[in-house]
Design a protein around this motif. Structure first.
Motif, mmCIF file in Angstrom:
data_model
loop_
_atom_site.group_PDB
_atom_site.id
_atom_site.type_symbol
_atom_site.label_atom_id
_atom_site.label_comp_id
_atom_site.label_asym_id
_atom_site.label_seq_id
_atom_site.Cartn_x
_atom_site.Cartn_y
_atom_site.Cartn_z
ATOM 1 N N ALA A 145 0.860 -1.182 0.000
ATOM 2 C CA ALA A 145 0.000 0.000 0.000
ATOM 3 C C ALA A 145 0.895 1.231 0.000
ATOM 4 O O ALA A 145 2.025 1.177 0.488
ATOM 5 N N TYR A 158 2.715 4.271 1.111
ATOM 6 C CA TYR A 158 3.063 4.734 2.452
ATOM 7 C C TYR A 158 2.414 6.085 2.721
ATOM 8 O O TYR A 158 2.551 7.030 1.953
ATOM 9 N N LYS A 159 1.666 6.169 3.823
ATOM 10 C CA LYS A 159 0.922 7.362 4.213
ATOM 11 C C LYS A 159 -0.060 7.812 3.132
ATOM 12 O O LYS A 159 -0.457 8.990 3.072
ATOM 13 N N GLY A 160 -0.466 6.861 2.282
ATOM 14 C CA GLY A 160 -1.391 7.183 1.201
ATOM 15 C C GLY A 160 -2.762 7.590 1.678
ATOM 16 O O GLY A 160 -3.523 8.208 0.931
ATOM 17 N N ASN A 161 -3.082 7.249 2.911
ATOM 18 C CA ASN A 161 -4.377 7.625 3.485
ATOM 19 C C ASN A 161 -4.425 9.082 3.930
ATOM 20 O O ASN A 161 -5.455 9.552 4.403
ATOM 21 N N ARG A 162 -3.326 9.821 3.756
ATOM 22 C CA ARG A 162 -3.290 11.218 4.193
ATOM 23 C C ARG A 162 -3.306 12.214 3.035
ATOM 24 O O ARG A 162 -3.372 13.413 3.261
ATOM 25 N N LYS A 163 -3.256 11.715 1.807
ATOM 26 C CA LYS A 163 -3.025 12.599 0.663
ATOM 27 C C LYS A 163 -4.144 13.608 0.431
ATOM 28 O O LYS A 163 -3.917 14.671 -0.154
ATOM 29 N N LYS A 169 -2.132 1.785 10.940
ATOM 30 C CA LYS A 169 -3.154 2.451 10.130
ATOM 31 C C LYS A 169 -2.817 3.908 9.881
ATOM 32 O O LYS A 169 -3.136 4.462 8.820
ATOM 33 N N ASP A 185 -0.034 5.253 9.227
ATOM 34 C CA ASP A 185 0.916 5.388 8.121
ATOM 35 C C ASP A 185 0.551 4.509 6.925
ATOM 36 O O ASP A 185 1.346 4.370 5.986
ATOM 37 N N ASN A 186 -0.638 3.900 6.966
ATOM 38 C CA ASN A 186 -1.116 3.045 5.873
ATOM 39 C C ASN A 186 -0.224 1.823 5.664
ATOM 40 O O ASN A 186 0.003 1.378 4.538
ATOM 41 N N VAL A 229 -0.018 -2.069 6.190
ATOM 42 C CA VAL A 229 -1.023 -3.118 6.331
ATOM 43 C C VAL A 229 -0.490 -4.285 7.152
ATOM 44 O O VAL A 229 0.501 -4.923 6.781
#
Length: 227
Positions: free
Chosen positions: A65, A67-72, A162, A164-165, A167
């Motif tokens: 996944a 990295y830190k893609g959930n923060r973009k 979670k 930092d995305n 898994v």
């Protein structure tokens, strides 16, 4: 003389979000107050503030996944950049290059020695680093030895992160990861237990470990333990 190693990223965001609707001056004042109180509460006579700069080697390591893609899609607080500039100009903050402030702090803590500094942060990831820790929000001081820090790190490999995305294995949290690793006597055994939980997928274990590991030396990339 014991030195406080200050996670400036945490204080930047705490001050900036708290003053998102206030003036830049108020945000900077809040940052100064938070950092000053943390240094005093840590009991240290000296300090160094650290910030995360441009680039991060973890982006190239992350395959499962982003990295830190959930923060973009999350917009930063309004005064973040002004606080960071203030931290560099007034607090002489150290800016990391191609790594996170967490890595730079961990490297400095290792160089200074575990009893000569206190890592000041609310970030639980630092608990993998042996030494003295201070959480300025919970007002809690913690001492991690080598084995407790290593255990915490391998628990992270199983759980992921979670924030930092990263898994991990679905259904494995702090209690279950501790139960899986409890009783191991060597780091190699911890690694092998993680490998078993990932059904022998060594690439996944190594990926998570390299994403989670905080460097202890400049340029270090985590390698699995050997016999």
């Amino acid at each position: 003389m014991r030195k406080a190693l200050i996670d400036g990223d945490i204080f930047t965001y705490r001050a900036a979000w708290a003053c998102n609707d206030e003036t830049e001056a108020e945000a900077i004042k809040a940052f100064d107050s938070l950092v000053t109180d943390a240094i005093l509460d840590s009991g240290c006579e000296d300090y160094q503030v650290f910030l995360t700069g441009r680039g991060n080697f973890r982006y190239d390591i992350a395959k499962t996944a982003v990295y830190k893609g959930n923060r973009k899609d999350v917009a930063p607080p309004v005064h973040k950049d002004a606080i960071r500039k203030h931290a560099m100009d007034v607090w002489d903050a150290v800016m990391s290059v191609d790594e996170e402030a967490d890595d730079t702090i961990s490297i400095e803590a290792t160089k200074l020695g575990v009893m000569n500094c206190v890592i000041v942060s609310i970030d639980k990831d630092f608990l993998q680093v042996p030494g003295l820790h201070y959480n300025p929000v919970k007002k809690v001081k913690t001492t991690m030895d080598y084995w407790s820090g290593t255990m915490f790190f391998y628990q992270q490999i199983l759980m992921g992160d979670k924030a930092d995305n990263i898994v991990g294995i679905k259904g494995i949290g702090p209690a279950k990861s501790h139960a899986i690793l409890n009783g191991a006597e060597t780091e190699l055994e911890l690694y092998e237990r993680c490998l078993k939980q990932y059904n022998g997928d060594e690439a996944r274990v190594i990926e998570n470990a390299r994403l989670l590991w905080l460097r202890r030396e400049v340029g270090q990339i985590w390698e699995p333990p050997t016999c």
